[in-house]
Scaffold this active site. Structure first.
Site, PDB file in Angstrom:
ATOM      1  N   SER A  37      26.767 -26.202  53.625  1.00 48.22           N
ATOM      2  CA  SER A  37      26.126 -26.097  54.922  1.00 48.22           C
ATOM      3  C   SER A  37      24.906 -27.028  55.009  1.00 48.22           C
ATOM      4  CB  SER A  37      25.773 -24.643  55.222  1.00 48.22           C
ATOM      5  OG  SER A  37      25.454 -24.466  56.575  1.00 48.22           O
ATOM      6  N   ASP A  80      31.641 -27.377  53.826  1.00 54.77           N
ATOM      7  CA  ASP A  80      31.389 -26.925  55.191  1.00 54.77           C
ATOM      8  C   ASP A  80      30.033 -27.425  55.691  1.00 54.77           C
ATOM      9  OD1 ASP A  80      33.056 -25.786  57.035  1.00 54.77           O
ATOM     10  OD2 ASP A  80      32.367 -23.736  56.729  1.00 54.77           O
ATOM     11  N   HIS A 136      32.880 -19.704  57.335  1.00 53.59           N
ATOM     12  CA  HIS A 136      31.744 -20.405  56.713  1.00 53.59           C
ATOM     13  C   HIS A 136      31.278 -19.693  55.446  1.00 53.59           C
ATOM     14  CE1 HIS A 136      28.739 -23.495  56.802  1.00 53.59           C
ATOM     15  NE2 HIS A 136      27.722 -22.667  56.972  1.00 53.59           N
TER      16      HIS A 136
END
Length: 437
Positions: free
Chosen positions: A281, A304, A359
């Site tokens: 992330s 991600d 996620h």
């Protein structure tokens, strides 16, 4: 919250947990019936590494101030039956940080999280002796927004079990839910002179100072803050690399935390020609920024990735191979477009998407809740979380073998890099207008 990197259309994990806990009687009944710190722990847990090496871990803080460096090291270790596994969440202040982030009452949040996650351990032996065995490649790992150094232990332990040394940085850019450093206590001149005569006394002259997640202020634009943070994050990853480079060269290191681990055993045991960076992330954006700043990182894996914090002008300056591993449910066209701007005809760039993932399929939370809770809180997708992370880890290992020139058998998973598995998509599941590329 955790690791969403500011993608505000998504509800956060803690927020969902809070709402769920207030409106679902079944969950509250389970919580009330469970002893403190043991609820939901039966048959749940962070999976241990699958490689041939036993895994140890230790914490290193170099420099007691906020400008210092702090990371957890995962490494192949000598089998140590007497060593304890550390708690997954090391201090209650991390729960406090999550509570502040979500504007929750700290006592309530600590109670909820302690019931659900308080008993879990990291599958690694704390401060176990390092296992000398030639030179190990090195990975620096960057956590997501609202996370901290321990929350990706399944990935880090797997990499260590496969023969890597992994430094999981805890960022001090106010993007972690909480972290800490030390400041000197106010003491008299006489006490200070006495402390300098004794190293232990000097350490006792320090007190913990906690730093919590910094929220956007009313009317504040998000990009300047996140852009400043991603630059600091990259610097912190490079600083961790510098420290480990020095240790590998035989330089002595003073650990503010005074662990039992013998850092001299790492001398000449790290392969400084085989260094990678990895992150999830916001940590994925940190991967890109770090690759641009530091050529010692030979390749990077962005899990991600949240691309918003990055200046696009750096993209042409990134010369190393990159693997993007995405979840099916988190990505959106604008984010994919920014990833695609890193495509190159001469530098290897790969992207795969794991079907049925969300996620939160990358952090450890996905293994620590039962399926119905995990689905409700968006901690799990449709796919078995063990299958999902195995795919991610194996693709990562194949990528590392290819671009770090490892003499391993990880090439058996080369097909995953091209999305050749029923649970994978080559590239992305997101439709991106051709005109936008």
């Amino acid at each position: 919250m955790l690791f969403y990197g500011g993608f505000k259309q998504h509800l956060t994990v803690v927020g969902k947990l809070y709402r769920w806990s207030r409106t679902t009687a079944a969950l509250w009944n389970k919580l009330r019936q469970a002893p403190m710190g043991t609820s939901f722990s039966n048959a749940l847990g962070i999976p241990p590494g699958k490689g041939p090496n036993q895994v140890g871990c230790t914490d290193l803080m170099v420099g007691h101030t906020v400008e210092g460096s702090f990371f957890r090291l995962y490494y192949p270790c000598v089998e140590s039956p007497g060593s304890e596994m550390p708690c997954w969440v090391p201090n209650k202040e991390y729960f406090d940080g999550l509570a502040d982030f979500m504007k929750m009452n700290r006592s309530l949040a600590e109670w909820i999280f302690n019931y659900m996650f308080g008993s879990f351990k990291i599958p690694a032996a704390m401060d176990a002796p390092f296992k000398p065995n030639g030179k190990y490649p090195l990975i620096v790992f960057s956590h997501g927004l609202g996370a901290f150094r321990t929350l990706y232990s399944a990935i880090c332990a797997e990499m260590a079990s496969q023969g890597f040394v992994v430094a999981a940085v805890e960022h001090r850019d106010e993007s972690a839910s909480a972290t800490f450093y030390f400041q000197e206590k106010a003491v008299s001149e006489e006490q200070n002179q006495q402390a300098t005569k004794n190293t232990h006394a000097a350490q006792s002259n320090l007190e913990e100072k906690w730093m919590y997640y910094r929220s956007l202020k009313t009317g504040e634009s998000e990009f300047p803050l996140r852009n400043k943070q991603v630059k600091q994050r990259a610097d912190e990853c490079i600083k961790a690399l510098d420290i480990l480079t020095g240790i590998n060269s035989g330089n002595s290191v003073t650990n503010v935390l005074q662990s039992r681990f013998d850092w001299t055993t790492l001398e000449n045991s790290l392969d400084m020609c085989r260094i990678a960076i990895m992150g999830h992330s916001f940590g994925g954006a940190t991967v890109i920024e770090s690759l641009c700043k530091e050529l010692r990182f030979k390749c990077g894996i962005a899990l991600d990735s949240w691309m918003f914090p990055l200046d696009e002008e750096i993209f042409p300056r990134v010369k190393q191979p990159i693997l993007f591993i995405n979840s099916e449910k988190f990505q959106w066209a604008g984010n994919i477009i920014r990833m695609r701007k890193l495509d190159s005809s001469t530098i290897p760039r790969k992207m795969i998407t794991i079907r049925g993932t969300v996620h939160q399929s990358f952090p450890d939370f996905t293994f620590l809740t039962r399926h119905w809770i995990g689905k409700a809180l968006n901690l799990q997708g449709e796919i078995d979380p063990h299958v999902a992370l195995d795919l991610s880890n194996r693709a990562s290992l194949a990528f590392f073998q290819r671009h770090l020139s490892l003499e391993k058998d990880f090439s058996q998973w080369d097909h995953l890099l091209d999305g050749q598995d029923d649970n994978l998509i080559k590239g992305t599941n997101i439709t991106v207008p051709q005109s936008s590329m």
